[in-house]
Scaffold this active site. Structure first.
Site, PDB file in Angstrom:
ATOM      1  N   TYR A  97      48.440  58.700  56.258  1.00  0.00           N
ATOM      2  CA  TYR A  97      49.090  59.827  55.567  1.00  0.00           C
ATOM      3  C   TYR A  97      50.350  59.351  54.826  1.00  0.00           C
ATOM      4  O   TYR A  97      50.573  59.689  53.659  1.00  0.00           O
ATOM      5  CB  TYR A  97      49.437  60.888  56.616  1.00  0.00           C
ATOM      6  CG  TYR A  97      50.104  62.130  56.091  1.00  0.00           C
ATOM      7  CD1 TYR A  97      49.390  63.080  55.367  1.00  0.00           C
ATOM      8  CD2 TYR A  97      51.457  62.378  56.342  1.00  0.00           C
ATOM      9  CE1 TYR A  97      50.009  64.235  54.913  1.00  0.00           C
ATOM     10  CE2 TYR A  97      52.074  63.529  55.896  1.00  0.00           C
ATOM     11  CZ  TYR A  97      51.347  64.462  55.179  1.00  0.00           C
ATOM     12  OH  TYR A  97      51.962  65.596  54.724  1.00  0.00           O
ATOM     13  N   ALA A  98      51.173  58.531  55.502  1.00  0.00           N
ATOM     14  CA  ALA A  98      52.404  58.022  54.883  1.00  0.00           C
ATOM     15  C   ALA A  98      52.074  57.192  53.641  1.00  0.00           C
ATOM     16  O   ALA A  98      52.743  57.303  52.603  1.00  0.00           O
ATOM     17  CB  ALA A  98      53.185  57.181  55.889  1.00  0.00           C
TER      18      ALA A  98
ATOM     19  N   VAL B  55      39.415  69.373  44.963  1.00  0.00           N
ATOM     20  CA  VAL B  55      40.154  68.731  43.867  1.00  0.00           C
ATOM     21  C   VAL B  55      40.236  67.211  43.995  1.00  0.00           C
ATOM     22  O   VAL B  55      40.768  66.546  43.116  1.00  0.00           O
ATOM     23  CB  VAL B  55      41.574  69.342  43.709  1.00  0.00           C
ATOM     24  CG1 VAL B  55      41.491  70.708  43.057  1.00  0.00           C
ATOM     25  CG2 VAL B  55      42.319  69.418  45.026  1.00  0.00           C
TER      26      VAL B  55
ATOM     27  N   ASN C 122      49.267  70.475  45.602  1.00  0.00           N
ATOM     28  CA  ASN C 122      49.689  70.716  46.984  1.00  0.00           C
ATOM     29  C   ASN C 122      48.620  70.347  48.012  1.00  0.00           C
ATOM     30  O   ASN C 122      48.944  70.004  49.148  1.00  0.00           O
ATOM     31  CB  ASN C 122      50.044  72.208  47.129  1.00  0.00           C
ATOM     32  CG  ASN C 122      50.128  72.651  48.577  1.00  0.00           C
ATOM     33  OD1 ASN C 122      51.118  72.397  49.254  1.00  0.00           O
ATOM     34  ND2 ASN C 122      49.071  73.279  49.083  1.00  0.00           N
TER      35      ASN C 122
ATOM     36  N   SER D 164      49.436  57.476  51.746  1.00  0.00           N
ATOM     37  CA  SER D 164      48.959  58.359  50.664  1.00  0.00           C
ATOM     38  C   SER D 164      50.131  59.061  49.986  1.00  0.00           C
ATOM     39  O   SER D 164      50.149  59.229  48.772  1.00  0.00           O
ATOM     40  CB  SER D 164      47.943  59.381  51.203  1.00  0.00           C
ATOM     41  OG  SER D 164      48.579  60.377  51.988  1.00  0.00           O
TER      42      SER D 164
HETATM   43  P1  NDP Z   1      47.492  73.323  55.418  1.00  0.00           P
HETATM   44  O1  NDP Z   1      46.522  72.466  56.155  1.00  0.00           O
HETATM   45  O2  NDP Z   1      48.056  74.505  56.087  1.00  0.00           O
HETATM   46  O3  NDP Z   1      46.818  73.780  54.028  1.00  0.00           O
HETATM   47  C1  NDP Z   1      46.196  72.851  53.204  1.00  0.00           C
HETATM   48  C2  NDP Z   1      45.616  73.545  51.995  1.00  0.00           C
HETATM   49  O4  NDP Z   1      44.970  72.550  51.180  1.00  0.00           O
HETATM   50  C3  NDP Z   1      44.588  74.564  52.347  1.00  0.00           C
HETATM   51  O5  NDP Z   1      44.717  75.675  51.465  1.00  0.00           O
HETATM   52  C4  NDP Z   1      43.262  73.841  52.097  1.00  0.00           C
HETATM   53  O6  NDP Z   1      42.308  74.799  51.712  1.00  0.00           O
HETATM   54  C5  NDP Z   1      43.632  72.962  50.920  1.00  0.00           C
HETATM   55  N1  NDP Z   1      42.835  71.743  50.726  1.00  0.00           N
HETATM   56  C6  NDP Z   1      42.741  70.657  51.530  1.00  0.00           C
HETATM   57  N2  NDP Z   1      41.947  69.740  50.994  1.00  0.00           N
HETATM   58  C7  NDP Z   1      41.531  70.239  49.806  1.00  0.00           C
HETATM   59  C8  NDP Z   1      40.703  69.747  48.766  1.00  0.00           C
HETATM   60  N3  NDP Z   1      40.118  68.548  48.839  1.00  0.00           N
HETATM   61  N4  NDP Z   1      40.494  70.520  47.681  1.00  0.00           N
HETATM   62  C9  NDP Z   1      41.061  71.749  47.589  1.00  0.00           C
HETATM   63  N5  NDP Z   1      41.869  72.261  48.526  1.00  0.00           N
HETATM   64  C10 NDP Z   1      42.090  71.521  49.629  1.00  0.00           C
HETATM   65  O7  NDP Z   1      48.642  72.332  54.919  1.00  0.00           O
HETATM   66  P2  NDP Z   1      50.209  72.577  54.636  1.00  0.00           P
HETATM   67  O8  NDP Z   1      50.411  73.865  53.964  1.00  0.00           O
HETATM   68  O9  NDP Z   1      50.959  72.263  55.875  1.00  0.00           O
HETATM   69  O10 NDP Z   1      50.502  71.377  53.628  1.00  0.00           O
HETATM   70  C11 NDP Z   1      50.435  71.529  52.216  1.00  0.00           C
HETATM   71  C12 NDP Z   1      50.914  70.243  51.568  1.00  0.00           C
HETATM   72  O11 NDP Z   1      52.232  69.930  52.025  1.00  0.00           O
HETATM   73  C13 NDP Z   1      50.054  69.018  51.910  1.00  0.00           C
HETATM   74  O12 NDP Z   1      49.972  68.165  50.791  1.00  0.00           O
HETATM   75  C14 NDP Z   1      50.844  68.349  53.022  1.00  0.00           C
HETATM   76  O13 NDP Z   1      50.571  66.984  53.103  1.00  0.00           O
HETATM   77  C15 NDP Z   1      52.265  68.631  52.548  1.00  0.00           C
HETATM   78  N6  NDP Z   1      53.269  68.538  53.610  1.00  0.00           N
HETATM   79  C16 NDP Z   1      53.212  69.365  54.696  1.00  0.00           C
HETATM   80  C17 NDP Z   1      54.179  69.268  55.676  1.00  0.00           C
HETATM   81  C18 NDP Z   1      54.182  70.136  56.881  1.00  0.00           C
HETATM   82  O14 NDP Z   1      55.021  69.875  57.775  1.00  0.00           O
HETATM   83  N7  NDP Z   1      53.340  71.140  56.978  1.00  0.00           N
HETATM   84  C19 NDP Z   1      55.259  68.263  55.581  1.00  0.00           C
HETATM   85  C20 NDP Z   1      55.217  67.462  54.394  1.00  0.00           C
HETATM   86  C21 NDP Z   1      54.257  67.606  53.449  1.00  0.00           C
HETATM   87  P3  NDP Z   1      40.816  74.898  52.289  1.00  0.00           P
HETATM   88  O15 NDP Z   1      40.842  74.435  53.719  1.00  0.00           O
HETATM   89  O16 NDP Z   1      40.457  76.310  52.069  1.00  0.00           O
HETATM   90  O17 NDP Z   1      40.061  73.968  51.410  1.00  0.00           O
END
Ligand code: NDP
Length: 248
Positions: A155-156, A64, A90, A158
């Site tokens: 990251y911060a 995305v 997300n 972004s």
């Molecule tokens: P994960 O790494 O566990 O999961 C990330 C998800 O994003 C995966 O499903 C991955 O799928 C998908 N993804 C990554 N890049 C792309 C892309 N370019 N296009 C499509 N899909 C993509 O992360 P979290 O669940 O921990 O985090 C989710 C969100 O929450 C993020 O934005 C993160 O910054 C934010 N966040 C998380 C925190 C935490 O403590 N965990 C704290 C604060 C914010 P796949 O690999 O299959 O492509």
């Protein structure tokens, strides 16, 4: 149910917070289109889990952060589901390093994925939401985008940029009844944070008044609220989900 008869797109829902959001939405009666970068076992499992909850659900392969892929993804979802009421941006990555060691490539990659994906998906969804005169966009930021963090300047930055982008969209889209809000999680246990050394994790937890990390579902519940018709007059807010971390 809070999201009955609605359709949502959730980006990056093959695991972690995105998966939890997709499941919560389905439990609230929402049809869910979601994506990841490959159609692996995890995507298929989420698809089956959502379908078992009695809603229409489909996983799509899309990076995305790529404008063409984001446009094609939304176009396909509109054909398959007929409409999109809710977009949850997300998908996100980290690539941590102290600024003195951080490469330009690390900076660009994180900005491109985290901010670029929100831009591409917002551009892709805007015409259909504009036409229907309704929509709720929830962007996943981070408390780090408010307070900064050691080794996470890229990251911060972004996540801070996502706040500025969202607030601008909230202003531009408000007249068409499209709300744009940010959920800013603190420390949530997912695969993203699994790489954090145990000692550092303990230190982080000490800084949290609730003395524990959040769960993906606790973030998902806030997304349900902002996505739903429970808050038709709430737009342009940043909602921290962080157990009361003082610097958030
Ligand atoms: P994960 O790494 O566990 O999961 C990330 C998800 O994003 C995966 O499903 C991955 O799928 C998908 N993804 C990554 N890049 C792309 C892309 N370019 N296009 C499509 N899909 C993509 O992360 P979290 O669940 O921990 O985090 C989710 C969100 O929450 C993020 O934005 C993160 O910054 C934010 N966040 C998380 C925190 C935490 O403590 N965990 C704290 C604060 C914010 P796949 O690999 O299959 O492509």
């Amino acid at each position: 149910m809070l999201l009955e008869n609605k359709t949502a797109i959730v980006t990056g829902a093959t695991r972690g917070i995105g998966r939890a959001i997709a499941i919560r939405f389905a439990k609230e009666g929402c049809n869910v289109a979601f994506c990841g970068r490959s159609r692996g076992e995890k995507m298929i499992a989420v698809e089956q889990e959502l379908t078992a909850l009695g809603v229409k659900a489909k996983g799509y392969v899309a990076d995305v952060a790529d404008m063409e892929q984001a446009q094609a993804f939304v176009k396909e979802v509109l054909v398959d589901f007929g409409k999109v009421d809710i977009l949850v941006n997300n998908a996100g990555i980290t690539d941590d390093s102290a600024v003195k060691r951080m490469t330009e490539e690390q900076m660009d990659r994180v900005m491109h994925t985290n901010l670029g994906s929100v831009f591409c998906m917002t551009k892709a969804i805007q015409p259909s939401m504009w036409k229907q005169g309704y929509g709720s966009i929830v962007n996943i930021g981070s408390v780090v985008g408010i307070a900064g963090n050691y080794n996470q300047a890229n990251y911060a930055a972004s996540k801070a940029a996502i706040i500025g982008f969202s607030k601008s969209c909230a202003k531009e889209f408000a007249a068409r009844n499209i709300r744009v809000n940010v959920v800013a999680p603190g420390f949530v246990e997912t695969e993203m944070t699994a790489e954090v050394p145990e000692e550092l994790m303990k230190t982080w937890c000490q800084r949290i008044p609730m003395k524990r990390p959040g769960t993906p579902d606790e973030v998902a519940q806030a997304c349900v609220f902002l996505a739903s018709d429970m808050c038709p007059y709430i737009t342009s807010v940043v909602l921290p989900i962080c157990g009361g971390m003082e610097d958030a």
